[in-house]
Design an enzyme around this catalytic site. Structure first.
Site, PDB file in Angstrom:
ATOM      1  N   ASP A 191      -9.619  -3.559  -5.672  1.00  0.00           N
ATOM      2  CA  ASP A 191      -9.475  -4.462  -4.523  1.00  0.00           C
ATOM      3  C   ASP A 191     -10.274  -4.002  -3.306  1.00  0.00           C
ATOM      4  O   ASP A 191      -9.897  -4.279  -2.179  1.00  0.00           O
ATOM      5  CB  ASP A 191      -7.992  -4.612  -4.163  1.00  0.00           C
ATOM      6  N   HIS A 234       2.215   0.700 -24.903  1.00  0.00           N
ATOM      7  CA  HIS A 234       2.410   1.495 -23.691  1.00  0.00           C
ATOM      8  C   HIS A 234       1.222   2.441 -23.491  1.00  0.00           C
ATOM      9  O   HIS A 234       0.757   3.096 -24.422  1.00  0.00           O
ATOM     10  CB  HIS A 234       3.690   2.318 -23.786  1.00  0.00           C
ATOM     11  N   SER A 240       0.829  -1.208   0.000  1.00  0.00           N
ATOM     12  CA  SER A 240       0.000   0.000   0.000  1.00  0.00           C
ATOM     13  C   SER A 240       0.866   1.262   0.000  1.00  0.00           C
ATOM     14  O   SER A 240       1.707   1.446  -0.872  1.00  0.00           O
ATOM     15  CB  SER A 240      -0.964  -0.035   1.191  1.00  0.00           C
TER      16      SER A 240
END
Length: 548
Positions: A376, A420, A103
């Site tokens: 998440d 990219h 994190s």
């Protein structure tokens, strides 16, 4: 824990400092009941020790997460000490280290790498990195920031603690680090030009914040939607009503009607460059303090403006790991609550991303630019997956079940073209009942460099470091790296079998231990159920040889 919001000094009645050593990263609140509930890296450390790594070879470097990066160095000499830690580890062990960050720890490590450039002669910088850091594992890194930071800043985020949201907001906004994970645009960068470390350096130019044309074409800063939608009262009541319209971005003025509340929308760029805080400065007491810290500790930081996209760090081996496919907040609607500060804003709606679509808390679909999958639960997918831009022009993709498997459900796609700035979306099937891990690994990369991205289905941001699946994959990759007989560039994904006694269990359908090739029934006094008596047939070292 409160700090002075301007100079970041301690509260007069309490001085807090981070713990040191492994105790600082194992459990937040050790105890028979509270320990398991607040475990952080404890399981990972147990895995390492169980597989033969000495405890004194694991060096924890906790930091005061309340401080801005420049204050970490100014008050605690944190980055000087971190450099010494790497050099000490090299002298003790005779080789480079593996770096694990979770994190915000990834933001800290990024700043360290930039700070190091000003401490070491340019021609020795890469040499120092190669000598001291073998691999970097970035776990759940908020590479473009996180939207929940907005919630914590305007209304308060309690993290389940028994405090009010207003109290949580007061505490959070006293920390200069509250801005460190603010969402920012992937199209905007800052050029910093300083001759040496900021503590004694002199300007040779002022940091310039510039965005490419894509920023103004999309108006979403590379995010799924506008991050903040806030209702501003046109009459300020008891507050001074001389509101400076110049503080509001021009695009937000079009709908303003005299005498009616006006809803203003702000993109990630308008948050990171301070436009949002300037726009609500007359309505919110915290805005001036936050704007002060934003300009002093971030936009004006001589080492790095952390609110800019991160290019691939110049480390030999980089692994970016995060959870996916969970409902994640990507936008908010705020309105005045009618209550005094710090409870003066209320969340009226929330925008989520999930399974390739955007919808509000009320269930309505929202227009925008959602990613192929979701984040998440804490960090949105576009922020977590920014590290896919670190990969080479061709990528090998493998999708496999997270649990132990025999290889029958493994899907492979080799030499996938990668542009990219574009996401890499595998053309693979998935069973709704199976949690997968998807590996993206360089097929072509920079000479001497390896880059990999792992996406773990349903892995929660805060709990991913306790995931047995992640522990297994991390250990296999570490094992392959240090083994002299390793032949493949990455660990094989052909199958995954049990590696520890804990991975063996009783199969009641077959009335035997599951994974009979690896596990056998072997009762030991004290076992209380059949599963406990299922143990590995061979040593873990023998089993690991299958993954080289």
């Amino acid at each position: 824990m409160l700090l002075d919001p301007y100079n970041q000094t301690d509260h007069p009645d309490c001085k807090s400092r981070p713990d040191s050593g492994l105790s600082g990263i194992t459990e937040l609140d050790p105890g028979y009941i509270t320990g398991p509930l607040s475990s952080v890296w404890k399981e990972w450390i147990k895995w390492c020790i169980e597989f033969g790594i000495e405890a004194n070879a694991i060096m924890a470097v906790p930091y005061d997460w309340r401080l801005s990066p420049s204050m970490l160095e100014e008050r605690d000499l944190y980055f000087h000490k971190l450099k010494l830690t790497f050099e000490t580890a090299f002298k003790l062990r005779g080789g480079p280290s593996l770096v694990f960050a979770h994190s915000l720890g990834n933001n800290v490590f990024r700043y360290f790498l930039e700070w190091l450039k000003l401490e070491i002669a340019p021609k020795h910088y890469i040499q120092w990195l190669d000598q001291h850091i073998h691999a970097y594992f970035a776990v759940a890194a908020p590479l473009l920031g996180a939207t929940e930071t907005i919630e914590a800043t305007l209304s308060g985020f309690t993290f389940g603690l028994p405090v009010s949201e207003g109290t949580a907001r007061l505490m959070f906004n006293s920390f200069a680090s509250s801005l460190w994970m603010m969402p920012f645009s992937k199209y905007c960068r800052t050029d910093n030009k300083y001759c040496k470390h900021f503590s004694g350096g002199k300007h040779v130019g002022t940091p310039s914040y510039h965005c490419d044309e894509k920023e103004f074409k999309s108006n979403l800063s590379g995010w799924p939607t506008k991050i903040i939608n806030i209702e501003i009262p046109s009459t300020l009541g008891q507050i001074d009503d001389t509101f400076a319209f110049s503080k509001i971005p021009e695009a937000n003025l079009s709908g303003m009607e005299c005498g009616l509340p006006t809803q203003l929308s702000f993109s990630a760029r308008e948050i990171a460059d301070g436009s949002f805080f300037k726009a609500i400065e007359d309505y919110d007491p915290d805005s001036k303090r936050l704007l002060y810290q934003l300009e002093k500790s971030y936009l004006g930081d001589p080492v790095l403006n952390p609110l800019t996209p991160w290019d691939r760090p110049p480390i030999k081996n980089v692994f970016c790991i995060y959870g996916t496919n969970s409902k994640t907040k990507v936008g908010y609607y705020f309105a005045p609550s009618g209550k005094p500060y710090p409870d003066n804003w209320i969340i009226t709606d929330v925008v989520y991303e999930y399974e390739g679509s955007l919808f509000s808390r009320s269930g309505n679909l929202v227009e925008g630019n959602p990613g192929a999958i979701s984040g998440d639960e804490t960090v949105p997918y576009n922020s977590l997956s920014w590290c896919k831009n670190w990969m080479g022009p061709k990528v090998n993709i493998t999708r496999a079940p997270q649990q132990e498997h025999d290889g029958s459900d493994v899907q492979i796609d080799l030499n996938v073209e990668h542009q990219h700035g574009e996401d890499i979306v595998p053309n693979m099937t998935r069973s709704p009942r199976v949690k997968y891990i998807t590996y993206y690994e360089d097929s072509e990369s920079l000479p001497g460099k390896r880059t990999a991205v792992w996406e773990l289905d349903k892995a929660n941001h805060r709990n991913i470091v306790r995931s047995p699946v992640l522990m297994r994959e991390l250990w296999l990759e570490m094992w392959r790296d240090i083994h002299p007989d390793a032949k493949s560039q990455f660990v094989t994904k052909a199958k995954r079998g049990p590696l520890r006694d804990e991975d063996c269990y009783w199969d009641y359908g077959k009335a035997r231990c599951a994974w009979a090739e690896y596990c056998e029934y072997r009762y030991v006094f004290g076992d209380v159920h059949l599963g406990q008596s299922c143990r590995l047939r061979y040593t873990s070292a023998d089993l690991l040889l299958h993954y080289l």
